[in-house]
Design an enzyme around this catalytic site. Sequence first.
Site, PDB file in Angstrom:
ATOM      1  N   HIS A 156      43.623  36.906  37.002  1.00 12.44           N
ATOM      2  CA  HIS A 156      44.224  35.897  37.384  1.00 12.44           C
ATOM      3  C   HIS A 156      43.429  34.701  37.559  1.00 12.44           C
ATOM      4  O   HIS A 156      42.366  34.821  37.767  1.00 12.44           O
ATOM      5  CB  HIS A 156      44.752  36.423  38.704  1.00 12.44           C
ATOM      6  CG  HIS A 156      46.201  37.264  38.882  1.00 12.44           C
ATOM      7  ND1 HIS A 156      45.915  38.624  38.882  1.00 12.44           N
ATOM      8  CD2 HIS A 156      47.361  36.999  38.931  1.00 12.44           C
ATOM      9  CE1 HIS A 156      46.993  39.020  38.837  1.00 12.44           C
ATOM     10  NE2 HIS A 156      48.030  38.167  39.061  1.00 12.44           N
ATOM     11  N   LYS A 160      43.109  32.646  43.271  1.00 11.18           N
ATOM     12  CA  LYS A 160      43.611  33.917  44.053  1.00 11.18           C
ATOM     13  C   LYS A 160      42.837  34.577  44.924  1.00 11.18           C
ATOM     14  O   LYS A 160      41.573  34.547  44.560  1.00 11.18           O
ATOM     15  CB  LYS A 160      44.183  34.934  43.017  1.00 11.18           C
ATOM     16  CG  LYS A 160      44.925  35.995  43.484  1.00 11.18           C
ATOM     17  CD  LYS A 160      45.645  36.929  42.450  1.00 11.18           C
ATOM     18  CE  LYS A 160      46.380  38.152  42.914  1.00 11.18           C
ATOM     19  NZ  LYS A 160      47.279  37.757  43.840  1.00 11.18           N
TER      20      LYS A 160
END
Length: 269
Positions: A156, A160
């Site tokens: 990601h 995040k």
Amino acid sequence: MATRIAVNGAAGRMGRCLIQAVEQTEGLELSAAIDRADSSLIGADAGELAGVGKLDVALTSDVAAATAVSDVIIDFTLPEVTMALLPHCVANNCHPVIGTTGFTAEQKNEIEKAAETVATVLAPNMSVGVNLSLKLLDMAARVLGDDVDIEIVEAHHRHKVDAPSGTALRMGEVVADALGRDLKECAIYGREGRTGERDRNTIGFATVRAGDIVGDHTVMFAAEGERVEITHKASSRMTFAFGAMRASSWLMSQQSGLYDMQDVLDLRN
Ligand SMILES: NC(=O)c1ccc[n+]([C@@H]2O[C@H](COP(=O)([O-])OP(=O)(O)OC[C@H]3O[C@@H](n4cnc5c(N)ncnc54)[C@H](OP(=O)(O)O)[C@@H]3O)[C@@H](O)[C@H]2O)c1
């Protein structure tokens, strides 16, 4: 007649994608766009806000009026905002499609209770591809059984803050359930130094955080001589928005009850 869709949290990141998706989906029309009362955007045209041109739907904070003129309300907001919405859905027979995450067990019970009156979809990941992947993972785990090493790799963007992702954990649960294992007992979340030989009964997780990656997940089933990998890659938030469109259209023909994307996509059997 088109299904009338209200979007709650319409000025948010997902809200804007949802308005775009409604505009691109045949059989759906935007009937209301809601955001919090003290938003400086109240009164703005929802279409212009979402970058799809004027739609003559003004952003409002009046949930009662919005649910009264809508068949479905799509909610990607905050748990407490969703909970405040439910009585209006019940009063106006307006079907909730809930993408918001982070509900407590008590809040989930309340959603379930409201769904006894008004058919509801609740799904922490509305991507059609992710939900199909969960089904494929269940099949793969059942066929390959305990003869393979299972590793889950996810990547990601750099912003995040949690790891592994909720989707990676859900994938681990699906595989563990199919094999009769408890993920809490067999998950390995990181390796470093002299780790010793791999225990076949474990499920390994590895996390990558870099740049602007929207969300990649690979589950690897590795045996002696061959390897099966099931991969999902999200490249835009529109994937979640189109999943919500699919859920909205599907929900119109359902009896009251609480459903998820496995129901919407007919993946139960
Ligand atoms: N199920 C899925 O597939 C999926 C996919 C992506 C995200 N999500 C979830 O969806 C939720 C929203 O994500 P996001 O990234 O779109 O967040 P976001 O950009 O913060 O959007 C939330 C919106 O709700 C608004 N809001 C706050 N209070 C409100 C109220 N009382 N009434 C109406 N609207 C209100 C916020 O306004 P302000 O910013 O002005 O406070 C904001 O515009 C999160 O729970 C996220 O985890 C789920």
